[in-house]
Scaffold this motif. Structure first.
Motif, PDB file in Angstrom:
ATOM      1  N   ALA A 196       0.828  -1.209   0.000  1.00  0.00           N
ATOM      2  CA  ALA A 196       0.000   0.000   0.000  1.00  0.00           C
ATOM      3  C   ALA A 196       0.861   1.256   0.000  1.00  0.00           C
ATOM      4  O   ALA A 196       1.738   1.424   0.858  1.00  0.00           O
ATOM      5  CB  ALA A 196      -0.921   0.006   1.218  1.00  0.00           C
ATOM      6  N   LEU A 197       0.591   2.146  -0.936  1.00  0.00           N
ATOM      7  CA  LEU A 197       1.320   3.409  -1.001  1.00  0.00           C
ATOM      8  C   LEU A 197       0.954   4.300   0.179  1.00  0.00           C
ATOM      9  O   LEU A 197      -0.208   4.382   0.574  1.00  0.00           O
ATOM     10  CB  LEU A 197       1.006   4.133  -2.301  1.00  0.00           C
ATOM     11  N   LEU A 198       1.948   4.958   0.748  1.00  0.00           N
ATOM     12  CA  LEU A 198       1.723   5.900   1.836  1.00  0.00           C
ATOM     13  C   LEU A 198       1.304   7.254   1.278  1.00  0.00           C
ATOM     14  O   LEU A 198       1.974   7.803   0.392  1.00  0.00           O
ATOM     15  CB  LEU A 198       3.001   6.060   2.662  1.00  0.00           C
ATOM     16  N   HIS A 199       0.217   7.790   1.812  1.00  0.00           N
ATOM     17  CA  HIS A 199      -0.263   9.119   1.429  1.00  0.00           C
ATOM     18  C   HIS A 199      -0.451   9.954   2.688  1.00  0.00           C
ATOM     19  O   HIS A 199      -0.747   9.423   3.767  1.00  0.00           O
ATOM     20  CB  HIS A 199      -1.604   9.031   0.697  1.00  0.00           C
ATOM     21  N   ALA A 200      -0.302  11.250   2.529  1.00  0.00           N
ATOM     22  CA  ALA A 200      -0.670  12.159   3.606  1.00  0.00           C
ATOM     23  C   ALA A 200      -2.185  12.137   3.741  1.00  0.00           C
ATOM     24  O   ALA A 200      -2.898  11.888   2.761  1.00  0.00           O
ATOM     25  CB  ALA A 200      -0.193  13.570   3.292  1.00  0.00           C
ATOM     26  N   PRO A 221       6.232   9.780   1.263  1.00  0.00           N
ATOM     27  CA  PRO A 221       7.196   8.868   1.894  1.00  0.00           C
ATOM     28  C   PRO A 221       7.503   9.310   3.321  1.00  0.00           C
ATOM     29  O   PRO A 221       7.501  10.509   3.633  1.00  0.00           O
ATOM     30  CB  PRO A 221       8.424   8.990   0.986  1.00  0.00           C
ATOM     31  N   ALA A 222       7.757   8.346   4.178  1.00  0.00           N
ATOM     32  CA  ALA A 222       7.972   8.640   5.597  1.00  0.00           C
ATOM     33  C   ALA A 222       9.292   8.046   6.066  1.00  0.00           C
ATOM     34  O   ALA A 222       9.806   7.077   5.499  1.00  0.00           O
ATOM     35  CB  ALA A 222       6.826   8.074   6.428  1.00  0.00           C
ATOM     36  N   ARG A 223       9.840   8.655   7.132  1.00  0.00           N
ATOM     37  CA  ARG A 223      11.065   8.147   7.757  1.00  0.00           C
ATOM     38  C   ARG A 223      10.675   7.454   9.063  1.00  0.00           C
ATOM     39  O   ARG A 223      10.054   8.068   9.944  1.00  0.00           O
ATOM     40  CB  ARG A 223      12.041   9.297   8.005  1.00  0.00           C
TER      41      ARG A 223
END
Length: 235
Positions: free
Chosen positions: A55-59, A66-68
């Protein structure tokens, strides 16, 4: 038109989630003991990821983000989402989009939405603003995989990194009471008698186990997930 299958097939997710659930139910005591005995180490470098599983990460309400994260926290999120998907109705695809935010430490994630496909159309399997069975089901799945689960104003859910298991914390008890009432129809469930009502729910699901144990908590959260998503009614 048939949509392209996501990188993780449902069969692979089922196998992965079964293994993750087994670890949650049986292997956590040793892990927790070892962690408690280990010395404190300096924080490990964060890794950048643009997806959780397939699953793609979205705000929240926005575009790709993308997240750290801490690497082990990302691994737990992947295992959680595979578990959620494996216990969803067979007609649902694996999740294709996750909306949420990761804090600066890389160890806290706030979930706002899960999106999947059915009949080539996108659907929300969880939406923060929608307080329905999928909300309680998703809460159950997060309690299955994380030690700290916090519902926020507006319906989003925040989770912290760590080893899952039953602790009897106020947050776990509050969830159990709500799940008994909202998912299992045990409207008289209270914080002082939740175990009795949860036990009845488990009996309906064909499970005879003490909910106030690691194995019992894992079973209660798994069956609550399946009931809330409509995968099984246990009637």
């Amino acid at each position: 038109m048939k949509h392209n299958e996501p990188p993780f097939s449902r069969r692979r997710l089922l196998a992965g989630a079964a293994a993750a659930s087994a670890v949650t139910a049986t292997g956590l005591a040793a892990t927790s003991t070892a962690a408690a005995a280990s010395p404190t180490h300096a924080p490990t470098p964060l890794v950048t990821r643009d997806r959780i599983g397939s699953a793609l990460l979205h705000a929240p309400g926005g575009g790709p983000a993308p997240a750290r994260l801490q690497a082990d926290f990302h691994d737990r999120l992947v295992a959680w989402l595979a578990f959620w998907s494996a216990n969803s109705p067979a007609a649902w695809s694996a999740p294709v989009r996750i909306e949420g935010r990761v804090d600066r430490s890389g160890e806290v994630f706030t979930l706002h939405a899960i999106r999947y496909r059915r009949d080539d159309e996108p659907h929300d399997g969880f939406a923060a603003a929608r307080l329905d069975g999928s909300h309680w089901a998703t809460l159950a799945s997060l309690h299955h995989h994380f030690p700290v689960v916090t519902p926020l104003a507006g319906g989003a859910i925040q989770v912290g990194d760590g080893v899952a298991g039953f602790t009897g914390s106020p947050a776990q008890v509050a969830f159990a009471v709500a799940a008994c009432r909202e998912l299992w129809g045990e409207r008289s469930a209270t914080a002082s008698r939740w175990q009795e009502h949860a036990g009845r729910a488990l009996t309906r699901a064909g499970q005879r186990v003490d909910v106030a144990t690691r194995a019992g908590w894992a079973t209660f959260t798994r069956t609550s997930l399946r009931r809330g998503l409509g995968t099984e009614s246990y009637e």
